[in-house]
Design an enzyme around this catalytic site. Structure first.
Site, PDB file in Angstrom:
ATOM      1  CE  LYS A   1      -4.275  -1.635   0.513  1.00 34.54           C
ATOM      2  NZ  LYS A   1      -5.360  -1.297  -0.441  1.00 34.54           N
TER       3      LYS A   1
ATOM      4  CE  LYS B   1     -10.428  -4.905  -2.939  1.00 33.22           C
ATOM      5  NZ  LYS B   1     -10.109  -3.610  -2.328  1.00 33.22           N
TER       6      LYS B   1
HETATM    7 MG    MG Z   1      -6.968  -1.921  -3.910  1.00 35.06          MG
END
Ligand code: MG
Length: 371
Positions: free
Chosen positions: A165, A262
């Site tokens: 990230k 997702k």
């Molecule tokens: Mg992502």
């Protein structure tokens, strides 16, 4: 979701709002969460069967407009009443709330016929689920030392890919460079969560990345296309793509070569499986990402990740990475870092009643109105 016989009717919907401490804070460019607060949906059918789904919103509207309090309201005021009245729920947006209810219904119906969700989804697309899914490790933002330490642990556990990230902050860029210089050959990706700037984007492109996830904000596909043209690594879109229409727009603009599907964000396991097939037909690579779910949401997502069309390592990890203990029986990796696809009926796991009770901060229930 179809079954071989007429589906029994839902007679009760219970919402459980739960709050759980994460093993380590989830730190991304959009914010940090040390507690995970989600809504679990429990649906009871008229034959007594029960199914579970998870609404994997974040506690604040930082990753998407939808967040836990709005999901709670939509489930309670719109979705649950519609399902109990025998009507198809009609809402604009709120896909995570929709996904939770759809997932719970599918779980209950499939438990009735003793069929695993992974098998049902794969059969619907003319294939068979994989027994285990290569998995990467998503590493939150931190100091260089923290990131190196976490990467070492995950590679030791067999991670097939490491995804960092990142944001434009110098320590994030330095951490990515340190990981690459420490492990020159590891499959490395970064997730900007919509915050990339041209300088940081080009700097990290020198690291030979497997992909660059969501460099531009969700609704900036033209910017994403320009960024994709400016770097050598393929761009993967996450927040930008939750539907066929958004995927088609991304493909037409050249904004992505990879899509992160997702199930929580795409309306549930069945629409997510459709999106996987659509993306593959459009020539994109696909992987299934997660929302730092409890075992309920992660098991449902794993059923999608088990589709052979998911060509890249999933972000979904074993329970130990998120919750200790998990709300359900632990989801685990095999000895090679691959996530084991649940094989029980439905999503294959159920919440542990004591852990659920201990984590619950609010509860709401409604039954089918009298005819
Ligand atoms: Mg992502």
């Amino acid at each position: 979701m179809s079954a071989d016989r007429a589906a029994p009717r839902p007679v009760e919907v219970t919402l459980h709002r739960v709050r759980l401490p994460l093993v380590r804070a989830h730190r991304a460019a959009h914010g940090s969460e040390a507690l995970r607060e989600v809504v679990l949906v429990e649906v009871a059918l008229d034959d007594g069967q029960v199914g579970w789904g998870e609404c994997s919103t974040l506690a604040r509207p930082t990753y998407s407009a939808e967040y836990t309090s709005t999901a709670w309201a939509v489930l309670r005021e719109v979705l649950a009443p519609a399902v109990l009245a025998g009507e198809a729920p009609r809402v604009v947006g709120h896909r995570m709330a929709v996904a939770a209810l759809a997932s719970a219904l599918a779980d209950a119906v499939l438990r009735d016929v003793g069929r695993p969700l992974a098998q049902e989804l794969a059969a619907h697309h003319g294939t068979s689920p994989r027994a285990a899914v290569p998995a990467g490790a998503v590493i939150g933002r931190g100091t260089v030392d923290e990131v190196l330490e976490e990467v070492a642990a995950e590679l030791g556990a067999g991670a097939a890919l490491v995804k960092l990230k990142v944001s434009p902050d110098p320590p994030d860029l330095a951490a990515a460079e340190a990981v690459r210089s420490t492990w020159p050959d590891v499959a490395l990706a970064v997730d900007w969560n919509g915050t990339a700037d041209p300088t940081g984007l080009r700097r990290l492109d020198g690291l030979g990345l497997a992909y660059v996830e969501q460099p531009a904000p969700a609704d900036e596909l033209v910017t994403s296309a320009a960024m994709a043209a400016s770097i050598g690594a393929p761009v993967a879109l996450d927040e930008s793509v939750a539907s066929r229409g958004e995927l088609d727009a991304a493909v037409a603009l050249g904004a992505a070569r990879i899509v992160n599907v997702k199930p929580a964000r795409c309306g549930g396991p069945a629409p997510a499986a459709e999106l996987v097939a659509h993306a593959r037909n459009a020539g994109l690579e696909v992987f299934v990402g997660g929302m730092v779910e409890t075992g309920v949401g992660r098991a449902a997502a794993l059923a999608v990740a088990a589709l052979p069309g998911c060509t890249l390592p999933t972000d979904l990890g074993p329970s130990r990475r998120y919750l200790s203990p998990d709300l359900t029986q632990d989801l685990v990796a095999d000895g090679h870092g691959r996530m084991v696809t649940p094989t029980g009926p439905g999503i294959g796991v159920v919440p542990d009643p004591e852990r659920l009770a201990a984590a619950t901060v609010d509860r709401w229930s409604a039954t089918r109105p009298a005819p």
